[in-house]
Design an enzyme around this catalytic site. Structure first.
Site, PDB file in Angstrom:
ATOM      1  N   GLU A   1      46.738  14.348  83.327  1.00 25.80           N
ATOM      2  CA  GLU A   1      47.546  13.187  83.696  1.00 25.80           C
ATOM      3  C   GLU A   1      46.780  11.918  83.318  1.00 25.80           C
ATOM      4  O   GLU A   1      45.600  11.791  83.595  1.00 25.80           O
ATOM      5  CB  GLU A   1      47.846  13.166  85.194  1.00 25.80           C
ATOM      6  CG  GLU A   1      48.712  11.998  85.603  1.00 25.80           C
ATOM      7  CD  GLU A   1      49.026  11.980  87.090  1.00 25.80           C
ATOM      8  OE1 GLU A   1      49.991  11.295  87.462  1.00 25.80           O
ATOM      9  OE2 GLU A   1      48.317  12.652  87.869  1.00 25.80           O
ATOM     10  N   ARG A  15      37.740  26.971  81.861  1.00 26.56           N
ATOM     11  CA  ARG A  15      37.426  28.020  80.886  1.00 26.56           C
ATOM     12  C   ARG A  15      38.218  27.723  79.624  1.00 26.56           C
ATOM     13  O   ARG A  15      39.424  27.501  79.691  1.00 26.56           O
ATOM     14  CB  ARG A  15      37.797  29.392  81.433  1.00 26.56           C
ATOM     15  CG  ARG A  15      36.982  29.794  82.625  1.00 26.56           C
ATOM     16  CD  ARG A  15      37.255  31.247  83.014  1.00 26.56           C
ATOM     17  NE  ARG A  15      36.750  31.518  84.333  1.00 26.56           N
ATOM     18  CZ  ARG A  15      35.469  31.724  84.647  1.00 26.56           C
ATOM     19  NH1 ARG A  15      34.572  31.687  83.695  1.00 26.56           N
ATOM     20  NH2 ARG A  15      35.102  31.970  85.880  1.00 26.56           N
ATOM     21  N   HIS A  43      31.528  18.001  89.127  1.00 29.09           N
ATOM     22  CA  HIS A  43      32.274  18.366  87.919  1.00 29.09           C
ATOM     23  C   HIS A  43      33.425  19.296  88.251  1.00 29.09           C
ATOM     24  O   HIS A  43      33.485  19.874  89.319  1.00 29.09           O
ATOM     25  CB  HIS A  43      31.356  19.018  86.865  1.00 29.09           C
ATOM     26  CG  HIS A  43      30.797  20.337  87.265  1.00 29.09           C
ATOM     27  ND1 HIS A  43      29.535  20.489  87.775  1.00 29.09           N
ATOM     28  CD2 HIS A  43      31.315  21.590  87.216  1.00 29.09           C
ATOM     29  CE1 HIS A  43      29.292  21.767  88.029  1.00 29.09           C
ATOM     30  NE2 HIS A  43      30.371  22.457  87.711  1.00 29.09           N
ATOM     31  N   ASN A  45      33.359  31.849  77.340  1.00 24.85           N
ATOM     32  CA  ASN A  45      32.828  33.208  77.447  1.00 24.85           C
ATOM     33  C   ASN A  45      33.006  33.896  76.100  1.00 24.85           C
ATOM     34  O   ASN A  45      34.091  33.879  75.527  1.00 24.85           O
ATOM     35  CB  ASN A  45      33.539  33.982  78.564  1.00 24.85           C
ATOM     36  CG  ASN A  45      33.208  33.401  79.919  1.00 24.85           C
ATOM     37  OD1 ASN A  45      32.061  33.314  80.306  1.00 24.85           O
ATOM     38  ND2 ASN A  45      34.220  32.957  80.627  1.00 24.85           N
ATOM     39  N   GLU A  99      33.103  20.440  82.943  1.00 20.89           N
ATOM     40  CA  GLU A  99      32.292  21.532  82.407  1.00 20.89           C
ATOM     41  C   GLU A  99      33.230  22.456  81.644  1.00 20.89           C
ATOM     42  O   GLU A  99      34.154  23.024  82.233  1.00 20.89           O
ATOM     43  CB  GLU A  99      31.608  22.311  83.530  1.00 20.89           C
ATOM     44  CG  GLU A  99      30.907  23.557  83.053  1.00 20.89           C
ATOM     45  CD  GLU A  99      30.422  24.442  84.198  1.00 20.89           C
ATOM     46  OE1 GLU A  99      30.192  25.647  83.942  1.00 20.89           O
ATOM     47  OE2 GLU A  99      30.293  23.959  85.341  1.00 20.89           O
ATOM     48  N   HIS A 147      46.508  19.607  87.446  1.00 26.17           N
ATOM     49  CA  HIS A 147      46.071  18.804  86.318  1.00 26.17           C
ATOM     50  C   HIS A 147      44.761  18.103  86.655  1.00 26.17           C
ATOM     51  O   HIS A 147      44.353  18.042  87.806  1.00 26.17           O
ATOM     52  CB  HIS A 147      47.136  17.762  85.945  1.00 26.17           C
ATOM     53  CG  HIS A 147      47.465  16.822  87.059  1.00 26.17           C
ATOM     54  ND1 HIS A 147      48.492  17.049  87.938  1.00 26.17           N
ATOM     55  CD2 HIS A 147      46.888  15.657  87.439  1.00 26.17           C
ATOM     56  CE1 HIS A 147      48.545  16.071  88.819  1.00 26.17           C
ATOM     57  NE2 HIS A 147      47.576  15.211  88.536  1.00 26.17           N
TER      58      HIS A 147
END
Length: 128
Positions: free
Chosen positions: A122, A9, A5, A60, A56, A74
């Site tokens: 992209e 964030r 993965h 936070n 993922e 990208h």
């Protein structure tokens, strides 16, 4: 060995999930919260994690904003009908900032869209 993965964030998990699931057509594979360390995770993708790499999305709870820096480039996705897909993206309000067309110096058709956090994605038409 295989890629599992890529972690991004995000500043608003619900907004990001809406973009990746409803706009990009991914599936929410799993989601969890960790109250002790104050973060949430959501894994999205186009197939099962056992077979394909996924994204993922990490949220936070501290409300922090993130500087994308100048090292990130990208994430790329192959799209069967790039022109139609970009029209769908724009109709849903997504920022398709590089319209579909041949890559400079080549023939591969590409486009670029930004997710709600400004990450570049992209889109690449399959090679003939």
């Amino acid at each position: 060995m295989r890629m599992l993965h890529t972690m991004l964030r995000v500043e608003n998990l619900e907004k990001s999930l809406d973009f990746y699931v409803n706009t990009m057509g991914m599936t929410l594979l799993r989601q969890s919260e960790n109250p002790q360390y104050e973060y949430s995770l959501a894994f999205v993708g186009y197939g099962d994690e056992a077979d394909t790499a996924v994204l993922e999305l990490t949220y936070n709870w501290d409300g922090q904003t993130y500087d994308k820096g100048n090292a990130y480039g990208h994430v790329a996705f192959e799209v069967d009908d790039i022109y139609s897909f970009c029209e769908q993206l724009e109709a849903s309000g997504a920022d398709v900032y590089r319209k579909p067309g041949p890559v400079k110096g080549g023939s591969t058709v590409i486009a670029f869209v930004r997710d709600p956090d400004g990450y570049a994605i992209e889109l690449i038409s399959p090679k003939q």
